[in-house]
Motif scaffolding. Structure first.
Motif, PDB file in Angstrom:
ATOM      1  N   UNK A 180       0.828  -1.195   0.000  1.00 54.92           N
ATOM      2  CA  UNK A 180       0.000   0.000   0.000  1.00 54.92           C
ATOM      3  C   UNK A 180       0.867   1.251   0.000  1.00 54.92           C
ATOM      4  N   UNK A 181       1.990   1.202   0.755  1.00 55.93           N
ATOM      5  CA  UNK A 181       2.845   2.384   0.827  1.00 55.93           C
ATOM      6  C   UNK A 181       3.549   2.642  -0.499  1.00 55.93           C
ATOM      7  N   UNK A 182       3.723   1.612  -1.308  1.00 51.79           N
ATOM      8  CA  UNK A 182       4.392   1.786  -2.601  1.00 51.79           C
ATOM      9  C   UNK A 182       3.405   2.064  -3.726  1.00 51.79           C
ATOM     10  N   UNK A 183       2.133   2.016  -3.434  1.00 49.16           N
ATOM     11  CA  UNK A 183       1.134   2.184  -4.479  1.00 49.16           C
ATOM     12  C   UNK A 183       1.181   3.603  -5.039  1.00 49.16           C
ATOM     13  N   UNK A 184       1.207   3.762  -6.359  1.00 57.48           N
ATOM     14  CA  UNK A 184       1.224   5.108  -6.941  1.00 57.48           C
ATOM     15  C   UNK A 184       0.026   5.915  -6.465  1.00 57.48           C
ATOM     16  N   UNK A 185       0.189   7.229  -6.296  1.00 61.44           N
ATOM     17  CA  UNK A 185      -0.907   8.056  -5.788  1.00 61.44           C
ATOM     18  C   UNK A 185      -2.117   8.081  -6.706  1.00 61.44           C
ATOM     19  N   UNK A 186      -1.899   7.900  -8.012  1.00 66.35           N
ATOM     20  CA  UNK A 186      -3.004   7.881  -8.970  1.00 66.35           C
ATOM     21  C   UNK A 186      -2.953   6.593  -9.779  1.00 66.35           C
ATOM     22  N   UNK A 187      -4.118   6.119 -10.201  1.00 61.79           N
ATOM     23  CA  UNK A 187      -4.188   4.955 -11.076  1.00 61.79           C
ATOM     24  C   UNK A 187      -4.350   5.362 -12.542  1.00 61.79           C
ATOM     25  N   UNK A 188      -4.285   6.668 -12.799  1.00 63.58           N
ATOM     26  CA  UNK A 188      -4.248   7.151 -14.178  1.00 63.58           C
ATOM     27  C   UNK A 188      -2.818   7.570 -14.503  1.00 63.58           C
ATOM     28  N   UNK A 189      -2.549   7.786 -15.788  1.00 63.51           N
ATOM     29  CA  UNK A 189      -1.213   8.205 -16.210  1.00 63.51           C
ATOM     30  C   UNK A 189      -1.308   9.565 -16.889  1.00 63.51           C
ATOM     31  N   UNK A 190      -0.209  10.344 -16.927  1.00 66.10           N
ATOM     32  CA  UNK A 190      -0.243  11.659 -17.575  1.00 66.10           C
ATOM     33  C   UNK A 190      -0.528  11.538 -19.073  1.00 66.10           C
ATOM     34  N   UNK A 359       9.439   8.098 -18.223  1.00 72.50           N
ATOM     35  CA  UNK A 359       8.182   7.871 -17.500  1.00 72.50           C
ATOM     36  C   UNK A 359       8.346   6.890 -16.338  1.00 72.50           C
ATOM     37  N   UNK A 360       9.424   6.154 -16.313  1.00 72.86           N
ATOM     38  CA  UNK A 360       9.698   5.260 -15.190  1.00 72.86           C
ATOM     39  C   UNK A 360      10.824   5.803 -14.298  1.00 72.86           C
ATOM     40  N   UNK A 361      11.228   7.036 -14.561  1.00 74.51           N
ATOM     41  CA  UNK A 361      12.264   7.675 -13.761  1.00 74.51           C
ATOM     42  C   UNK A 361      11.600   8.413 -12.603  1.00 74.51           C
ATOM     43  N   UNK A 362      11.631   7.815 -11.419  1.00 74.40           N
ATOM     44  CA  UNK A 362      10.935   8.398 -10.270  1.00 74.40           C
ATOM     45  C   UNK A 362      11.624   9.655  -9.745  1.00 74.40           C
ATOM     46  N   UNK A 363      12.848   9.960 -10.244  1.00 79.41           N
ATOM     47  CA  UNK A 363      13.463  11.241  -9.873  1.00 79.41           C
ATOM     48  C   UNK A 363      12.851  12.384 -10.681  1.00 79.41           C
ATOM     49  N   UNK A 364      12.164  12.040 -11.787  1.00 82.52           N
ATOM     50  CA  UNK A 364      11.556  13.042 -12.662  1.00 82.52           C
ATOM     51  C   UNK A 364      10.054  13.124 -12.460  1.00 82.52           C
ATOM     52  N   UNK A 365       9.396  11.950 -12.437  1.00 82.20           N
ATOM     53  CA  UNK A 365       7.948  11.866 -12.305  1.00 82.20           C
ATOM     54  C   UNK A 365       7.590  11.202 -10.973  1.00 82.20           C
ATOM     55  N   UNK A 366       6.378  11.485 -10.505  1.00 83.49           N
ATOM     56  CA  UNK A 366       5.867  10.715  -9.382  1.00 83.49           C
ATOM     57  C   UNK A 366       5.692   9.268  -9.843  1.00 83.49           C
ATOM     58  N   UNK A 367       5.674   8.345  -8.898  1.00 82.14           N
ATOM     59  CA  UNK A 367       5.568   6.927  -9.232  1.00 82.14           C
ATOM     60  C   UNK A 367       4.298   6.680 -10.040  1.00 82.14           C
ATOM     61  N   UNK A 368       4.432   6.092 -11.224  1.00 82.48           N
ATOM     62  CA  UNK A 368       3.311   5.881 -12.127  1.00 82.48           C
ATOM     63  C   UNK A 368       2.932   4.405 -12.180  1.00 82.48           C
TER      64      UNK A 368
END
Length: 480
Positions: A180-190, A359-368
């Motif tokens: 749950x703590x690792x779950x992305x904040x949104x289930x949609x993508x940009x 898009x998989x770079x968590x230093x750039x984007x929030x976890x997707x």
């Protein structure tokens, strides 16, 4: 002991929970099925009844009798079963439901269960909670208990509160789990990520090869491009795409100006159609039956794929033509399964990571989130609500200009959500449109907050300037 079987009367099939000793349907689960589950999707029925078989196994192990027999002997008293739900959760987390015989000494296995197991078992306990709520509504009444109407009402209320407390504890366990703590904040993508997926999915042509497309043949590329577009552009559920057949896409007759409309009919197949898939797709609710407008491009591609590519599989009459549009590319050309669609999205996700690693770079984007049909539906809801809201807002502005009426943002949002609800196949009471479009609502709130900050900053600057114009320290202030 108990088991779950699928039975059919030739036209309809449904799931039934059986007592393996008597080979008869189990009484209260059958009543529950008829009252609460009969109109639900086949997979929902199956999961609910399997959860109840585990609960019945747990009860027989601990009390030495069937849960049905316990209810009748104890005059439908649900206090003890409700208390036992915590132990039932432990029973599931220690995997005792997978063994025919009880295992001595297995207690407190909650900490050793994986996060995914906790989530699965929490859902099984929730199925038990819904079952007990049904029993409370049905049997904690004056018809079955020697109590007054008022006392029955108080008893049902107490049961509801106790079951509610258990639900909250289950939610807390899930929130505290690692998954749950690792779950992305949104289930949609940009939108940018969604556009990258559409670029990857474009089928190759002799003049324009698409080196990013991960699928090897023309048939697979066209089929999978259609799947991706139906999920991301029209918000179809996973099962709804798998139900489409040659009569699902239609064209209207020309209007007086000669224009035509293209439509997609989302519904179940007619009665009597045999579907050999283990997990059979089905329309989720009555509100899910709907007609959607198709773009001309997507109509022509559906028609062309069905009539030029798919039909080749069955033209020689060797293989049975089941009618479903989306089939395997190898004989006997079975209709696509949920697992096949999952693999398609997994291949797209891997290709996205390869060609668009940002898009998989968590230093750039929030976890997707990883790509799935549900993520595609979340993304459609977010993008479509954004478009609908802006469209309704423009209408309101035009009306305000011509009539002088003040904009009503609440009404604008309500109109946009109602349109989204209808096109997504949700009922009037469903909260899912709000949940699916969470990113949109969060972003709207953030935009409003940024506007407030900008307005406040400008107001502060004007206020200070008005004061400093009359003070000799103005030069010092601006130098600072």
């Amino acid at each position: 002991m108990h088991s779950v079987k699928q039975v059919s009367n030739g036209k309809h099939s449904h799931w039934v929970m059986f007592d393996t000793e008597t080979c008869m349907p189990t009484l209260y689960p059958t009543m529950y099925y008829m009252s609460e589950l009969a109109t639900r999707a086949s997979e929902t029925q199956k999961k609910a009844l399997y959860s109840l078989t585990y609960f019945y196994k747990f009860w027989e192990r601990k009390y030495g009798m069937s849960f049905c027999h316990y209810l009748q002997r104890n005059n439908y008293d649900l206090a003890e079963p409700i208390v036992e739900l915590d132990n039932y959760f432990e029973f599931l987390c220690s995997n005792q439901h997978l063994h025919d015989n009880s295992i001595d000494g297995i207690v407190h296995y909650l900490d050793s269960a994986s996060d995914s197991a906790k989530k699965t078992n929490a859902n099984r306990v929730r199925a038990g909670i819904r079952f007990l709520k049904y029993l409370s509504r049905t049997y904690a009444t004056v018809k079955y208990l020697d109590m007054s109407v008022s006392d029955c009402k108080k008893l049902r209320l107490q049961y509801e509160q106790d079951l509610g407390y258990i639900s909250k504890r289950l939610n807390l366990i899930e929130k505290n789990s690692k998954s749950s703590s690792r779950k992305p904040p949104y289930q949609s993508i940009p939108k940018a990520m969604r556009k990258a997926i559409m670029v990857i999915s474009i089928p190759s042509t002799p003049s324009k090869p698409n080196s990013r497309n991960p699928f090897s043949t023309t048939y697979l590329q066209i089929r999978n491009d259609l799947l991706v577009r139906l999920y991301f552009y029209y918000g179809l559920r996973a099962a709804e795409v798998l139900l489409l057949d040659g009569r699902s896409y239609k064209m209207s007759s020309p209007d007086p100006s000669g224009a035509v409309n293209y439509m997609l009919v989302v519904t179940n197949r007619e009665e009597g159609v045999i579907d050999k898939r283990t997990r059979k797709p089905a329309i989720k609710t009555g509100h899910s039956h709907r007609i959607l407008s198709l773009s001309k491009r997507d109509y022509l591609h559906l028609k062309g794929f069905t009539e030029q590519y798919r039909c080749q599989h069955f033209s020689d009459g060797v293989h049975h033509d089941h009618g479903y549009i989306f089939t395997s590319s190898v004989a006997p050309f079975n209709p696509l399964s949920y697992e096949a669609v999952r693999d398609i999205f997994h291949a797209l996700d891997s290709t996205l990571t390869k060609h668009f690693p940002m898009f998989r770079d968590t230093t750039l984007y929030i976890d997707l989130p990883k790509l799935t049909p549900k993520v595609a539906r979340h993304t459609w809801a977010y993008e479509h609500l954004d478009y609908l809201y802006k469209s309704e807002h423009r209408k309101a502005v035009d009306m305000a200009v011509s009539t002088g009426q003040i904009l009503n943002n609440k009404e604008i949002m309500s109109n946009a959500i109602n349109t989204l609800r209808s096109q997504g196949g949700w009922s009037e009471n469903s909260k899912m449109p709000m949940r699916y479009a969470r990113r949109f609502f969060d972003e709207q709130g953030n935009f409003r907050n940024l506007e407030r900050i900008e307005a406040d900053s400008a107001d502060i600057q004007r206020s200070f300037k008005a004061q400093l114009d009359t003070e000799e320290t103005e030069g010092i202030f601006y130098e600072f």
